[in-house]
Design an enzyme around this catalytic site. Structure first.
Site, PDB file in Angstrom:
ATOM      1  N   CYS A  97       0.834  -1.206   0.000  1.00  0.00           N
ATOM      2  CA  CYS A  97       0.000   0.000   0.000  1.00  0.00           C
ATOM      3  C   CYS A  97       0.871   1.260   0.000  1.00  0.00           C
ATOM      4  O   CYS A  97       1.459   1.601  -1.014  1.00  0.00           O
ATOM      5  CB  CYS A  97      -0.972  -0.026   1.178  1.00  0.00           C
ATOM      6  SG  CYS A  97      -2.363   1.132   0.990  1.00  0.00           S
ATOM      7  N   HIS A 237      -3.204  -5.113   1.754  1.00  0.00           N
ATOM      8  CA  HIS A 237      -2.584  -5.344   3.059  1.00  0.00           C
ATOM      9  C   HIS A 237      -2.669  -6.827   3.434  1.00  0.00           C
ATOM     10  O   HIS A 237      -3.610  -7.236   4.117  1.00  0.00           O
ATOM     11  CB  HIS A 237      -3.302  -4.534   4.143  1.00  0.00           C
ATOM     12  CG  HIS A 237      -3.132  -3.061   4.053  1.00  0.00           C
ATOM     13  ND1 HIS A 237      -2.175  -2.375   4.767  1.00  0.00           N
ATOM     14  CD2 HIS A 237      -3.805  -2.134   3.335  1.00  0.00           C
ATOM     15  CE1 HIS A 237      -2.265  -1.078   4.503  1.00  0.00           C
ATOM     16  NE2 HIS A 237      -3.245  -0.906   3.629  1.00  0.00           N
ATOM     17  N   GLU A 239      -0.941  -8.232   5.612  1.00  0.00           N
ATOM     18  CA  GLU A 239      -0.663  -8.333   7.049  1.00  0.00           C
ATOM     19  C   GLU A 239      -1.901  -8.130   7.907  1.00  0.00           C
ATOM     20  O   GLU A 239      -1.868  -8.380   9.125  1.00  0.00           O
ATOM     21  CB  GLU A 239       0.412  -7.308   7.447  1.00  0.00           C
ATOM     22  CG  GLU A 239      -0.045  -5.876   7.595  1.00  0.00           C
ATOM     23  CD  GLU A 239      -0.255  -5.143   6.270  1.00  0.00           C
ATOM     24  OE1 GLU A 239      -0.576  -3.940   6.312  1.00  0.00           O
ATOM     25  OE2 GLU A 239      -0.104  -5.759   5.202  1.00  0.00           O
TER      26      GLU A 239
END
Length: 260
Positions: A97, A237, A239
């Site tokens: 991002c 994302h 994560e």
């Protein structure tokens, strides 16, 4: 036999760096026997200083606010060392991002006053392509290259004020240089990473890794993941999901081959 020691850094100036640290540690802890990950002694650390950056073999640039990250990096003396890490030393790096924006050679829809870019990834990246925070969304993506690291499932991707790759750039004259302003509107403000002497030797092609389906659902649409040699970038994302496949793949296929 002693395992080689490898240190993976996560830039921790702003954004979702803690989640990346956790996912990388889990990917290391659950690595399959015989993998490159299992064959190395891997530690994961946060990076906030030039000294910490100099100690790592590969780096993750997290999501967050790209303008804030670049401003903090400049004020703390990290901006030029980051450019050296990516574009001169050419150590493995992954941007998610905001990290993708920072690694791009050019970025559109930049804020007034411009934005510092690290550069190195030969693309024009469009900031906030999908709109504001309220337009954030998640979707399942086909990432078949990660399948050896888990079951053959779609990958849950989270898009938060996400960028896209607007254009691949293959001309160093076009992709690098001074700030360019088409007009005074934020919509058309384009910033470029500065030139470095090392850029003249970098002709690595950009590979499209993943695209969103278009409105028909049958053809490729917006580009949301690319790889250029030692540089990997994703709009989304990984994560922020419980799935660590992409972190395991990056370690195994992108980071460690350049380190070991």
């Amino acid at each position: 036999m002693t395992k080689p020691e490898v240190t993976i850094g996560v830039l921790a100036l702003q954004g979702a760096f803690i989640e990346h640290v956790s996912h990388l540690q889990k990917a290391v802890a659950t690595a399959k026997a015989g993998s490159k990950i299992a064959s190395a002694q891997i530690s994961v650390v946060t990076v906030r200083t030039v000294e910490q950056l100099s100690s790592v073999d590969a780096l993750v640039l997290p999501g967050g606010e790209s303008t804030s990250i670049s401003l903090i990096a400049e004020r703390t003396g990290l901006l030029e060392p980051l450019r050296d890490f990516v574009r001169v030393q050419r150590k493995p790096v992954w941007g998610t991002c905001a990290g993708l924006i920072l690694l791009s050679d050019q970025a559109s829809k930049a804020k007034k006053g411009g934005q510092n870019l690290i550069g190195g990834l030969h693309v024009l990246c469009q900031r906030n392509h999908f709109g504001r925070q309220t337009e954030s969304f998640s979707c399942n993506l086909a990432l078949p290259f990660t399948n050896p690291y888990d079951v053959d499932d779609l990958f849950p991707a989270v898009f938060i004020r996400a960028p896209i790759i607007e254009q691949l750039l293959d001309d160093s004259t076009a992709r690098l240089g001074a700030l360019k302003i088409e007009d005074n509107s934020e919509e058309s403000l384009v910033v470029s990473a500065p030139r470095l002497e090392a850029d003249k030797d970098d002709a690595t092609a950009v590979e499209i890794i993943c695209q969103l389906p278009d409105s028909t659902g049958t053809e490729a649409g917006d580009i949301v993941a690319v790889r250029q040699g030692h540089i990997f970038g994703t709009s989304f994302h990984p994560e922020l999901t419980p799935d660590v496949r992409l972190h395991a793949w990056w370690l195994e296929e992108c980071a460690l081959p350049f380190v070991l």
